[in-house]
Scaffold this motif. Structure first.
Motif, PDB file in Angstrom:
ATOM      1  N   ASP A   1       0.936  -1.461   0.017  1.00 47.49           N
ATOM      2  CA  ASP A   1       0.033  -0.328   0.025  1.00 47.49           C
ATOM      3  C   ASP A   1       0.434   1.290  -0.183  1.00 47.49           C
ATOM      4  OD1 ASP A   1      -2.288   1.739  -0.365  1.00 47.49           O
ATOM      5  OD2 ASP A   1      -2.101   1.904   1.861  1.00 47.49           O
ATOM      6  N   HIS A   2       1.616   1.279  -1.256  1.00 49.92           N
ATOM      7  CA  HIS A   2       2.440   2.785  -1.206  1.00 49.92           C
ATOM      8  C   HIS A   2       1.849   3.222  -2.248  1.00 49.92           C
ATOM      9  CE1 HIS A   2       5.148   1.612   0.865  1.00 49.92           C
ATOM     10  NE2 HIS A   2       5.811   0.253   0.497  1.00 49.92           N
ATOM     11  N   ARG A   3       0.690   4.706  -1.779  1.00 44.56           N
ATOM     12  CA  ARG A   3       0.200   5.506  -2.911  1.00 44.56           C
ATOM     13  C   ARG A   3       0.343   6.783  -2.414  1.00 44.56           C
ATOM     14  NH1 ARG A   3      -4.960   5.259  -0.899  1.00 44.56           N
ATOM     15  NH2 ARG A   3      -4.729   3.901   1.162  1.00 44.56           N
ATOM     16  N   TRP A   4       0.490   7.689  -3.393  1.00 49.89           N
ATOM     17  CA  TRP A   4       0.599   9.126  -3.817  1.00 49.89           C
ATOM     18  C   TRP A   4      -0.602   9.416  -4.549  1.00 49.89           C
ATOM     19  CZ3 TRP A   4       0.579  12.704  -6.996  1.00 49.89           C
ATOM     20  CH2 TRP A   4       0.764  14.217  -7.591  1.00 49.89           C
ATOM     21  N   ALA A   5      -1.197  10.246  -3.671  1.00 49.51           N
ATOM     22  CA  ALA A   5      -2.329  11.253  -4.129  1.00 49.51           C
ATOM     23  C   ALA A   5      -2.711  12.648  -4.800  1.00 49.51           C
ATOM     24  CB  ALA A   5      -3.991  11.114  -3.219  1.00 49.51           C
ATOM     25  N   TRP A   6      -2.505  12.587  -6.278  1.00 49.73           N
ATOM     26  CA  TRP A   6      -2.689  14.453  -7.412  1.00 49.73           C
ATOM     27  C   TRP A   6      -4.254  14.817  -6.862  1.00 49.73           C
ATOM     28  CZ3 TRP A   6      -3.306  15.148 -13.088  1.00 49.73           C
ATOM     29  CH2 TRP A   6      -2.663  16.592 -13.009  1.00 49.73           C
ATOM     30  N   THR A   7      -4.634  15.553  -5.695  1.00 49.36           N
ATOM     31  CA  THR A   7      -5.998  15.738  -5.518  1.00 49.36           C
ATOM     32  C   THR A   7      -5.922  17.776  -6.015  1.00 49.36           C
ATOM     33  OG1 THR A   7      -4.871  17.307  -3.779  1.00 49.36           O
ATOM     34  CG2 THR A   7      -5.238  15.134  -3.824  1.00 49.36           C
ATOM     35  N   PRO A   8      -7.686  17.904  -6.775  1.00 49.29           N
ATOM     36  CA  PRO A   8      -7.452  19.011  -6.439  1.00 49.29           C
ATOM     37  C   PRO A   8      -7.237  20.225  -6.485  1.00 49.29           C
ATOM     38  CG  PRO A   8      -9.705  17.691  -6.391  1.00 49.29           C
ATOM     39  CD  PRO A   8      -8.502  17.286  -6.028  1.00 49.29           C
ATOM     40  N   ALA A   9      -6.912  20.380  -5.182  1.00 52.48           N
ATOM     41  CA  ALA A   9      -6.259  21.442  -4.314  1.00 52.48           C
ATOM     42  C   ALA A   9      -4.992  21.209  -4.570  1.00 52.48           C
ATOM     43  CB  ALA A   9      -5.792  20.901  -2.834  1.00 52.48           C
ATOM     44  N   ASP A  10      -3.549  20.919  -4.922  1.00 45.31           N
ATOM     45  CA  ASP A  10      -2.455  20.050  -5.055  1.00 45.31           C
ATOM     46  C   ASP A  10      -2.227  21.601  -6.980  1.00 45.31           C
ATOM     47  OD1 ASP A  10      -1.986  18.951  -2.928  1.00 45.31           O
ATOM     48  OD2 ASP A  10      -2.069  17.014  -4.359  1.00 45.31           O
ATOM     49  N   GLY A  11      -3.470  20.173  -7.869  1.00 44.35           N
ATOM     50  CA  GLY A  11      -3.604  21.565  -8.880  1.00 44.35           C
ATOM     51  C   GLY A  11      -3.957  22.853  -9.021  1.00 44.35           C
ATOM     52  N   ALA A  12      -4.806  23.165  -7.851  1.00 43.93           N
ATOM     53  CA  ALA A  12      -4.703  24.445  -7.408  1.00 43.93           C
ATOM     54  C   ALA A  12      -3.696  25.491  -7.365  1.00 43.93           C
ATOM     55  CB  ALA A  12      -6.631  24.678  -6.598  1.00 43.93           C
ATOM     56  N   ALA A  13      -2.751  24.956  -6.381  1.00 47.00           N
ATOM     57  CA  ALA A  13      -2.292  25.800  -6.352  1.00 47.00           C
ATOM     58  C   ALA A  13      -0.922  25.618  -7.138  1.00 47.00           C
ATOM     59  CB  ALA A  13      -1.618  24.271  -5.251  1.00 47.00           C
ATOM     60  N   ALA A  14      -0.398  24.703  -8.100  1.00 46.05           N
ATOM     61  CA  ALA A  14       0.687  24.656  -8.464  1.00 46.05           C
ATOM     62  C   ALA A  14       0.823  23.560 -10.153  1.00 46.05           C
ATOM     63  CB  ALA A  14       1.782  24.118  -8.326  1.00 46.05           C
ATOM     64  N   PRO A  15      -0.784  23.664 -10.940  1.00 47.47           N
ATOM     65  CA  PRO A  15      -0.611  22.641 -12.300  1.00 47.47           C
ATOM     66  C   PRO A  15       0.648  21.890 -12.894  1.00 47.47           C
ATOM     67  CG  PRO A  15      -1.361  25.069 -12.454  1.00 47.47           C
ATOM     68  CD  PRO A  15      -0.918  24.785 -11.249  1.00 47.47           C
ATOM     69  N   TRP A  16       0.404  21.215 -13.087  1.00 46.92           N
ATOM     70  CA  TRP A  16       1.570  19.881 -13.756  1.00 46.92           C
ATOM     71  C   TRP A  16       1.654  20.120 -15.631  1.00 46.92           C
ATOM     72  CZ3 TRP A  16       3.970  15.306 -10.680  1.00 46.92           C
ATOM     73  CH2 TRP A  16       3.875  15.841  -9.298  1.00 46.92           C
ATOM     74  N   TYR A  17       3.424  19.997 -16.406  1.00 41.05           N
ATOM     75  CA  TYR A  17       3.046  20.510 -17.447  1.00 41.05           C
ATOM     76  C   TYR A  17       2.789  19.422 -17.976  1.00 41.05           C
ATOM     77  CZ  TYR A  17       4.274  24.548 -15.956  1.00 41.05           C
ATOM     78  OH  TYR A  17       4.475  26.363 -15.476  1.00 41.05           O
ATOM     79  N   ARG A  18       2.419  18.664 -19.268  1.00 41.96           N
ATOM     80  CA  ARG A  18       2.159  18.289 -20.206  1.00 41.96           C
ATOM     81  C   ARG A  18       3.089  18.810 -21.250  1.00 41.96           C
ATOM     82  NH1 ARG A  18      -1.603  14.481 -23.533  1.00 41.96           N
ATOM     83  NH2 ARG A  18      -0.909  13.001 -23.698  1.00 41.96           N
ATOM     84  N   ILE A  19       4.046  18.055 -22.128  1.00 39.60           N
ATOM     85  CA  ILE A  19       4.768  17.975 -23.454  1.00 39.60           C
ATOM     86  C   ILE A  19       4.485  17.011 -24.095  1.00 39.60           C
ATOM     87  CG2 ILE A  19       6.771  18.306 -24.437  1.00 39.60           C
ATOM     88  CD1 ILE A  19       8.640  20.322 -22.442  1.00 39.60           C
TER      89      ILE A  19
END
Length: 234
Positions: A16-34
């Motif tokens: 059970d090794h999990r990391w969650a990407w949350t709407p709060a994270d995205g609002a603070a700093a969006p991630w990048y896709r090339i």
């Protein structure tokens, strides 16, 4: 000599090794896709169903024969910053050959997305792998087998929809998301326009040049007619 990464022993053990990407994270700093815009990936938030091609593509076998996935499996890669995304995309070639179809989009999650956290110490070994799975110079067919195993066997206590890992080239955080097109969107600016920019000119090119400073990865213009990706997507 370090032990080599082997194929996954199925089914994977529970871990059970999990990391969650949350709407709060995205609002603070969006991630990048090339991405290279083509018929397989027409916009920044579209998942790529053609594969397997990259490290954590979980497309259906055979791994040596990329195609549009018959089971609808699709993947989207993104990174915490533009430099990490650029190094992930162009690092292996050592050059950024930009035709008019290369673009960068900023994305955020619309809901919480759980991923298997290969960035956590011990997470790779817990499923029988090694840290090299995320950042080593491993055969892509082998890493794709591991991606399939994680997706199909679901070793965590909650469903994971991708992998959180460290970039092989820059060490920044990156995500490979699987089959969750309902979970992401392209960020818009104050005018309501999508933050999805061409990389071969204008602001996108300036940002890319700045991001690649000190990496040794040059940016070179390439006519669409000479672009391998453009030709392969016809």
């Amino acid at each position: 000599m370090a032990k080599p990464l082997g194929a996954p022993a199925r089914p994977l053990p529970a871990a059970d090794h999990r990391w969650a990407w949350t709407p709060a994270d995205g609002a603070a700093a969006p991630w990048y896709r090339i991405y290279h815009r083509d018929r397989f990936t027409p916009s920044g938030a579209v998942f790529r169903s053609f594969g397997p091609l990259a490290r954590f593509d979980h497309h259906s076998p055979p791994f040596a024969a990329p195609a549009v996935d018959p089971d609808g499996r699709s993947v989207l890669y993104l990174a915490v910053d533009l430099a990490t995304s650029a190094c992930e995309v162009f690092g292996e070639a050592g050059v950024a050959p930009l035709c008019s179809n290369w673009r960068v989009a900023q994305l955020r999650p619309l809901r919480e997305i759980d991923t298997y956290d290969l960035d956590r110490p011990g997470a790779a070994m817990a499923i029988g792998a090694l840290p090299a799975l995320a950042s080593g110079n491993e055969n892509r067919e082998l890493t794709q087998q591991w991606a399939c195993a994680i997706w199909e066997d679901q070793p965590a206590t909650a469903k994971v929809e991708g992998i959180h890992y460290r970039s092989a080239y820059r060490g920044g955080r990156a995500l490979a998301l699987w089959d969750c097109p309902d979970g992401v969107e392209v960020v818009t600016d104050r005018r309501g326009l999508p933050l999805d920019l061409p990389l071969d000119h204008g602001l996108g090119r300036r940002l890319l040049l700045k991001a690649l400073q000190g990496t040794g990865i040059p940016v070179t213009p390439v006519p669409d007619a000479d672009c391998v990706k453009c030709r392969n997507s016809l």
